[in-house]
Motif scaffolding. Sequence first.
Motif, PDB file in Angstrom:
ATOM      1  N   GLU A 152      42.034  39.423  40.769  1.00  9.10           N
ATOM      2  CA  GLU A 152      43.214  39.332  39.903  1.00  9.10           C
ATOM      3  C   GLU A 152      43.546  40.695  39.305  1.00  9.10           C
ATOM      4  OE1 GLU A 152      45.032  36.832  40.007  1.00  9.10           O
ATOM      5  OE2 GLU A 152      43.663  35.314  40.821  1.00  9.10           O
ATOM      6  N   LEU A 153      44.764  40.803  38.769  1.00  8.81           N
ATOM      7  CA  LEU A 153      45.244  42.087  38.258  1.00  8.81           C
ATOM      8  C   LEU A 153      44.477  42.566  37.036  1.00  8.81           C
ATOM      9  CD1 LEU A 153      49.142  42.004  38.575  1.00  8.81           C
ATOM     10  CD2 LEU A 153      47.453  43.010  40.105  1.00  8.81           C
ATOM     11  N   ASP A 154      43.847  41.659  36.292  1.00 13.24           N
ATOM     12  CA  ASP A 154      43.135  42.118  35.092  1.00 13.24           C
ATOM     13  C   ASP A 154      41.916  42.973  35.439  1.00 13.24           C
ATOM     14  OD1 ASP A 154      41.339  40.202  35.969  1.00 13.24           O
ATOM     15  OD2 ASP A 154      41.689  38.819  34.308  1.00 13.24           O
ATOM     16  N   GLU A 155      41.568  43.036  36.736  1.00 12.49           N
ATOM     17  CA  GLU A 155      40.481  43.903  37.184  1.00 12.49           C
ATOM     18  C   GLU A 155      40.981  45.298  37.580  1.00 12.49           C
ATOM     19  OE1 GLU A 155      37.621  41.737  39.904  1.00 12.49           O
ATOM     20  OE2 GLU A 155      39.206  40.214  39.755  1.00 12.49           O
ATOM     21  N   VAL A 156      42.288  45.511  37.516  1.00 12.44           N
ATOM     22  CA  VAL A 156      42.880  46.796  37.916  1.00 12.44           C
ATOM     23  C   VAL A 156      43.109  47.654  36.676  1.00 12.44           C
ATOM     24  CG1 VAL A 156      44.827  47.906  39.070  1.00 12.44           C
ATOM     25  CG2 VAL A 156      44.033  45.660  39.852  1.00 12.44           C
TER      26      VAL A 156
END
Length: 318
Positions: free
Chosen positions: A70-74
């Motif tokens: 998911e984007l929260d890991e970017v």
Amino acid sequence: MPEPKPNPKPSLRVLIAAPRGFCAGVDRAIQIVELALERFGAPVYVRHEIVHNRFVVERLKGMGAIFVDELDEVPDDRPVVFSAHGVPKAVPAEAQGRGLTYVDATCPLVSKVHRQAERLIEEGRHILFIGHAGHPEVIGTFGQVPAGSMTLVETVEDAEAVEVPPSNLAFLTQTTLSVDDTAAVVGALKARFPEIRAPRSEDICYATSNRQAAVKAIAPECERLLVIGAPNSSNSLRLAEVAERMGVSSRLIERAADIDWDWLGQPSTIGLTAGASAPELLVREVFDALRERFDVTEEIADHTPERMTFKLPRELVT
């Protein structure tokens, strides 16, 4: 006494299906990650597997790609690429909200289905979507339209039982389905809902259809079929199913090390193909493994070459 002669290798004809392996959408998606690494430097983040193939993913990891769920890991200061299977609208909206640099590697043929879905909803239609629950392409397509405006249909039984208003209906399909299974589901839907709107053109992509047709062409001559592809690759799984339905025992393998030699036995002719996310390098690897045990004759099936190409995103080539 003369030295005993070694037992000769058993003969094996390997009939290689064509077309096979990479399609234009997969080629494009992989190029996008490679170009993003050139343009932005490592690391470049990729949301989900760029395509469903472990070998491809590991190679890109080695170049500096980091795959996340998911984007929260970017991190805020790094670019992210969206996979070839497509994403719900909420994903690029979240990226924009965070000010992330992102590149969309969705296959253009999947994007075409997304646009069709939007137009049908604008017309006030309810969509029956033929696909496999949980597949990233299905999740991405459902994420293009308001909740409740699309219903998933997986099987003929689903088509015969689905409860929806009988008017203002349309259907769309996942691009990587079995051609024969989908025709049966569509037939069931049309029998129940004669006025249902069909897509303007076939949603199942050219590569999926061509690879299934190629397996059908060689299967009558084969005693076994090896399909190179990932276990989560829909189009690869369908290739094995096509052969099984024609009476040819088939196995899906990721690499040569996965060959079950006891299952393979000593046939006179086998078929070999690869799903749309599997590189030709793995076909040659499997062929070389066969050659170590057999006296192999290689034949590539007659076919019309695929000439489909897709443009790369402007931000990576200008």
